[in-house]
Write an enzyme that holds these catalytic residues in place. Structure first.
Site, PDB file in Angstrom:
ATOM      1  CE  LYS A 109     -48.849 -28.303 -11.441  1.00  0.00           C
ATOM      2  NZ  LYS A 109     -47.468 -28.728 -11.648  1.00  0.00           N
ATOM      3  CD  GLN A 146     -45.714 -29.678 -14.645  1.00  0.00           C
ATOM      4  OE1 GLN A 146     -46.118 -28.766 -13.942  1.00  0.00           O
ATOM      5  NE2 GLN A 146     -45.916 -30.933 -14.340  1.00  0.00           N
ATOM      6  CG  ASP A 195     -43.078 -27.332  -7.886  1.00  0.00           C
ATOM      7  OD1 ASP A 195     -44.185 -27.854  -7.685  1.00  0.00           O
ATOM      8  OD2 ASP A 195     -42.648 -27.032  -9.018  1.00  0.00           O
TER       9      ASP A 195
END
Ligand code: GUN
Length: 283
Positions: free
Chosen positions: A52, A96, A119
Site C-alpha cells: 500500500k 490493517q 476501506d
C-alpha cells in the site's frame, strides 16, 4: 481458449489515472494523504502495508505509517484514530486487519471518520453501498467490478455466484453485482451442494480463503472465474481459492493469483483516498 484477466495491467491503468489527478492537485499546492496503521507484526499484514505504501509513492499520495506494538491498548489505538480524524492533513485512514485479539475490531472500524474510511468498512458506508448512494466502495469488490468492466464483461442478467460471505469481500461484492443487475447468489460454508450453484454460474467469485477450493468439476463451460483468495499451497507457493491449472481451460476469463485481484484492491484504495480528499474539500 480462455483469456487471462491481467490485474497488474488494469491496476496500473487505475493508478495512472490517480497519479495524473494527484499531479494536477500538486500543481495547485494541494496534497492527498493516507494514514496506514498496523498493530503487531503479522507478516502477511506487513507485506500488504508495504504494498500500500509503494502504491502511494507511485501515485504521489503521501503515506504516513503508524506501526504500533502488539501490546498496544485499545484506548491508545482509538486515541490515535481520533487524532487522525481531526487532522485535516489526513484524507484517508486505514487500520490493517486483523488486529490483535485484545482489540475490538468493530470499535476500531467505527472510530474512523466516515469520510476518511477508505476501506469502506463502517456500517454507514456499507449501508450507502447497498443503497447505491456511495462515494467510495469496498476496495476488493470494487476492484473486481473494474476488472470485469475493463474486459467488457457485462454482468447484467448473469448468474453470479459468490463463494464466501465476509464483510470485506462476499457481502459488498453482492451489493456491487446487484447494482449492475446481476442475479446474485452468496454461497458459504453451510451451503448444501455448492457445486450445483457454481456449475450454473456465468460468473464465479471465489472468496473462501482455502487453497484451490474451486475445482474443475465445479465450473461450467465458459464461466468467468474471479479468484480473490491469497493462500499458500502444500509447497508454500502462493495460490488462490481456485485450482487454476485445472480450471482455466473450462473458463472464458480467469484471474491468476498472484496478479489478479490483489493489485486491484490496492489501486482502488488509491482511488478511494483521492475521492475522500475531494469529499473533504467540497464538504
Ligand atoms: N486485511 C485484509 N484485507 C484488508 C483490507 O482490505 N483492509 C484492511 N484494513 N485490512 C485488511
Amino acid at each position: 481458449m480462455y483469456k487471462l484477466i491481467d490485474g497488474k495491467e488494469v491496476s496500473a491503468f487505475i493508478k495512472n489515472q490517480v497519479k495524473d489527478e494527484v499531479e494536477v492537485l500538486k500543481e495547485k499546492g494541494e496534497s492527498v494523504s493516507l494514514a496506514v496503521i498496523i498493530v503487531g507484526d503479522n507478516p502477511a499484514s506487513r507485506v500488504y502495508v508495504n504494498n500500500k505504501k509503494k502504491a502511494c509513492e507511485a501515485t504521489g499520495i503521501i503515506s504516513y505509517e503508524y506501526a504500533l506494538p502488539e501490546e498496544t491498548k485499545e484506548e491508545e489505538l482509538l486515541a490515535l484514530i481520533k487524532e487522525l480524524n481531526e487532522n485535516s492533513e489526513i484524507n484517508g485512514i486505514l487500520c490493517q486487519l486483523p488486529l490483535p485479539k485484545h482489540i475490538d475490531e468493530k470499535k476500531v472500524i467505527d472510530a474512523i471518520a466516515s469520510e476518511k474510511d477508505v476501506d469502506c468498512f463502517r456500517a454507514e458506508n456499507v449501508g450507502k453501498m447497498w443503497l447505491g448512494e456511495y462515494d467510495f466502495a469496498a476496495c476488493t469488490p470494487k476492484g473486481v467490478m473494474l476488472l470485469l468492466e475493463y474486459y467488457g464483461i457485462d454482468v447484467c442478467g448473469k448468474n453470479c455466484v459468490i463463494i464466501g460471505r465476509s464483510n470485506i469481500v462476499g457481502k459488498p461484492m453482492a451489493s456491487l453485482l446487484l447494482e449492475k443487475s446481476a442475479t446474485v447468489t452468496i454461497c458459504h460454508s453451510k451451503t448444501k451442494d455448492l457445486a450445483s450453484f457454481t456449475r450454473n454460474a456465468d460468473v464465479i467469485v471465489a472468496a473462501v480463503g482455502r487453497p484451490k477450493f474451486v475445482t474443475a468439476d465445479m465450473v461450467g463451460d465458459g464461466a468467468v472465474v474471479v479468484d480473490v483468495g491469497i493462500n499458500r499451497d502444500e509447497n508454500g507457493k502462493l495460490c488462490g481459492d481456485v485450482d487454476f491449472e485445472n480450471v482455466k481451460e473450462k473458463t472464458s476469463y480467469i484471474t491468476p493469483v498472484p496478479g489478479g485481484c490483489g493489485p486491484m484492491t490496492i489501486a482502488v484504495l488509491m482511488r478511494n483516498t483521492l475521492v475522500a480528499y475531494r469529499i473533504q474539500k467540497n464538504g
